[in-house]
Design an enzyme around this catalytic site. Structure first.
Site, PDB file in Angstrom:
ATOM      1  N   LYS B 104     -12.388 -24.846 -63.782  1.00  0.00           N
ATOM      2  CA  LYS B 104     -11.515 -25.196 -62.663  1.00  0.00           C
ATOM      3  C   LYS B 104     -12.284 -25.736 -61.457  1.00  0.00           C
ATOM      4  CE  LYS B 104      -7.407 -24.110 -64.329  1.00  0.00           C
ATOM      5  NZ  LYS B 104      -6.418 -25.187 -64.598  1.00  0.00           N
ATOM      6  N   GLU B 126      -1.573 -23.598 -56.281  1.00  0.00           N
ATOM      7  CA  GLU B 126      -0.855 -22.648 -57.122  1.00  0.00           C
ATOM      8  C   GLU B 126      -1.855 -22.076 -58.111  1.00  0.00           C
ATOM      9  OE1 GLU B 126      -1.046 -25.841 -57.875  1.00  0.00           O
ATOM     10  OE2 GLU B 126      -1.857 -25.555 -59.881  1.00  0.00           O
ATOM     11  N   SER B 393     -13.731 -22.810 -72.002  1.00  0.00           N
ATOM     12  CA  SER B 393     -13.294 -23.198 -70.657  1.00  0.00           C
ATOM     13  C   SER B 393     -13.427 -22.109 -69.605  1.00  0.00           C
ATOM     14  CB  SER B 393     -11.845 -23.687 -70.719  1.00  0.00           C
ATOM     15  OG  SER B 393     -11.035 -22.713 -71.351  1.00  0.00           O
TER      16      SER B 393
END
Lengths: 277, 411
Positions: B104, B126, B393
């Site tokens: 991210k 969010e 990830s």
């Protein structure tokens, strides 16, 4: 018939020299039977045009009051078909009050845009406001509306500069809805002084009547807006009346129509007050 | 705007050329937002296009990615996992080793630099699992910008450590109780904030979904995963892999890995959606495998929805995959047949979580574990002598409470 119903109403109001009062109600809120009773009572309480919301699960431009209204309606099984049925039932007793449907695009896409415009027109719908379909995405919807004589009503906002306004008003008809505050429905308060020049600007750009909504809750505020706009829309304050009446176990229809009558009266008298001041 | 699905879509000559000028991947994507936001979305589109073409911006981003994020992330040959399945060689792209523990941060670093370039002074985001919220809070702390993170109340409850991490980083976490109180509702609430605070606020979307330009921009910032992988596998194996594999919720880690390989015909592209309690159970988060095209959060894409077009709640053990939609580029890659979208259930993902922990000494995020749940099938399908790359990830430290609960253990 459909577009001309809106045009005829605004022409008559212009002759009277006053603004329109436009209540917004959510189809099926708090249940289908009560919502229909409210809808049928609106013209008698002073509504000049009517906006009927059709519920969507994820209404991204709505504040808490209309979010909750949509949830109440959905929990009682209200659908897009049900919404058209309500308009059809309303039309049996009223051939002149324009009805505008307001909501989000996904239920329409599910139905099919062309088929929906046809069916809505047949049910007696005069206009559509689709909150999440800006001009860039509305070509197919505008085609469908044109084919079935429905006004596609666009939103102008405080963020619309002159260049943007030209884009917004292209292919629109009936009236333009000016969103008086940058924000969601029913939270910030509209300021009539700030709104006045914006209404004039939108009217110049579009050549159409301008309705003002978002953030109008009281008769006083409605009257102030009625002095500068062609129509005043009140939604959140009305669906809040539904919620309160349900919570207090009161007569929902009577409570909502009483609020509508007070707001409509304020709008009707607004410019007379101005004349006598 | 009518939902596509009848005519066979055209197969493009150059997958990298999308989206088109209207922000469309084939029919998917677009800008379905309230009028108040349209001028902002156009501004963002122009500002991003200028930044993308600006060598100075790219150089600054590259510098932060090296020295702050810790890039490049390793490409690791998972010998014991490979041996366990007995098929193709399995490589793991170690995005969980990035600062903040997931991919991210790649996107957050790019967008925060863009937000500052645009003169924005307030950041909103969010988050589902909290990984994007933590990454956003991190870059906001680094650059001294106020940060508000919307998070579904259900997710606040199941991801408490990440909520606390965001607070430590100076962010305000606002629990969202509307709707299903998960990621989609957090996104609704962030959009409501943005529409209310248009003048100073930058909405830092965490996945490759939403209105154009977000799907393209987030993909571009995440594509460093695929670019590095491509160079690393060429260095280590002297050839491209036979398949690249990633979990897909909104799909940012997946599109970041996939995109640099889209024009390599020999490389299979495989995404894995969250099947929750099973695709037939009605309780899942598999937009492509169990949904149909529609419009939510600004884009036309595959969605979980009922026959009336009301959005249905997603269900997954993974808060990060618990979303009823998917990025529009994935919808298009599915329709044109360039990518294949499989699914994995909660139970299969828990098993995969345990397996990787024990065989490789790596606790994967429960999101990532969905891709791991299919890697054995894929490795066997590709066969011995083949090469597959899985995007690891995120790391699984945040999920130990969830995993313990499912094992009937208290910690």
């Amino acid at each position: 018939m459909s577009k001309s119903r809106i045009e005829a109403r605004f022409a008559a109001l212009k002759a009277e020299g006053r603004a329109a009062f436009v209540p917004y109600v959510m189809a099926g809120d708090p249940d289908a039977a009560t919502a229909l009773a409210i809808l049928k009572g609106l013209p008698g309480a002073g509504a000049d045009l009517i906006e009927v919301g059709f519920p969507f699960s994820d209404p991204m431009a709505e504040g808490p009051p209309i979010q909750r209204a949509a949830q109440r309606a959905l929990s009682k099984g209200m659908t897009l078909q049900g919404t058209l049925d309500q308009v059809r039932a309303f039309r049996e007793g009223d051939q002149t009050t324009p009805v505008i449907l307001m909501g989000y695009t996904n239920p329409l896409i599910t139905w099919g845009l062309e088929a929906f415009a046809r069916d809505a027109s047949a049910a007696g719908v005069d206009g559509l406001i689709i909150v999440d379909t800006p001009p860039e995405e509305s070509g197919p919807l505008a085609d469908a509306c044109d084919a079935h004589d429905i006004s596609l009503i666009r939103l102008a906002t405080p963020t619309s500069d002159d260049a943007r306004l030209k884009v917004v008003v292209a292919r629109t008809s009936g009236f333009v809805y000016y969103v008086s505050v940058a924000g969601v429905t029913g939270v910030k308060e509209a300021d009539a002084e700030a709104v006045a020049p914006q209404v004039a600007r939108v009217r110049r750009a579009s050549g159409l009547p301008v309705a003002v909504g978002f953030g109008i809750k009281t008769p006083e505020r409605a009257a102030a807006i009625a002095r500068v706009a062609d129509a005043v829309v009140v939604g959140s304050a009305l669906v809040d009346e539904v919620a309160e009446a349900v919570a207090l176990n009161e007569d929902v229809t009577a409570r909502v129509l009483s609020k509508v009558a007070a707001l409509a009266k304020a709008v009707r008298l607004a410019r007379q007050d101005l004349a006598t001041v | 705007m009518n939902a596509p699905n009848t005519a066979q879509p055209a197969i493009p000559n150059d997958y990298a050329a999308y989206p088109d000028a209207r922000g469309r991947f084939g029919d998917y994507g677009g800008q379905y937002v309230p009028e108040t936001l349209m001028p902002l979305v156009h501004d963002l589109d122009a500002a991003y296009a200028a930044a993308k073409a600006d060598e100075g911006f790219q150089a600054e981003l590259a510098d932060y990615l090296i020295h702050y994020v810790g890039r490049p992330s390793p490409l690791y040959f998972a010998a014991r996992l490979t041996e366990h399945f007995g098929g193709a060689k399995i490589y793991l792209k170690r995005e969980e080793l990035n600062h903040t523990g997931s991919h991210k941060i790649n996107n957050c670093m790019g967008q925060i630099l863009l937000a500052m370039r645009m003169g924005k002074t307030r950041i909103i985001a969010e988050t589902g699992a909290g990984q994007h919220g933590v990454a956003t809070a991190t870059v906001c702390a680094r650059f001294g910008l106020p940060c508000i993170v919307y998070m579904g109340a259900v997710d606040v409850e199941r991801q408490k450590p990440n909520v606390f991490r965001m607070n430590l980083l100076g962010a305000e976490v606002r629990p969202v109780t509307s709707g299903s109180a998960t990621l989609k509702d957090a996104m609704n609430e962030a959009l409501r904030d943005w529409v209310t605070n248009v003048h100073d606020t930058y909405y830092l979307i965490g996945t490759a979904a939403g209105m154009h330009p977000y799907p393209a921009m987030v993909r571009d910032f995440q594509a460093i995963i695929g670019r590095e992988t491509r160079a690393q596998i060429l260095e280590m194996e002297g050839r491209l892999p036979d398949a690249v594999v990633a979990c897909v919720g909104g799909g940012s880690n997946a599109i970041g890995l996939f995109h640099p390989f889209l024009n390599d015909e020999g490389v299979k592209i495989i995404g894995v959606e969250a099947a929750g309690s099973g695709l037939d159970s009605g309780r899942h988060a598999a937009a492509i495998n169990g949904g149909r095209p529609g419009v939510l959060h600004g884009n036309l894409t595959y969605l979980l929805q009922d026959r009336e077009g009301q959005i249905e709640e997603a269900h997954s053990i993974s808060a990060g995959l618990d979303y009823p939609g998917i990025g529009p580029e994935h919808s298009w890659l599915h329709d044109v047949g360039r990518a294949t979208y499989l699914s994995a259930t909660d139970a299969e993902s828990l098993d995969a979580f345990m397996l990787l922990s024990k065989l490789e000494g790596i606790l994967p995020a429960i999101e990532t574990a969905h891709a791991l749940a299919r890697i054995g099938d894929i490795a066997k399908d590709v066969g011995k002598g083949g090469i597959v790359v899985l995007n690891l990830s995120g790391r699984g430290d945040k999920d130990v409470n969830t995993v313990a609960a499912h094992l009937g253990r208290t910690i």
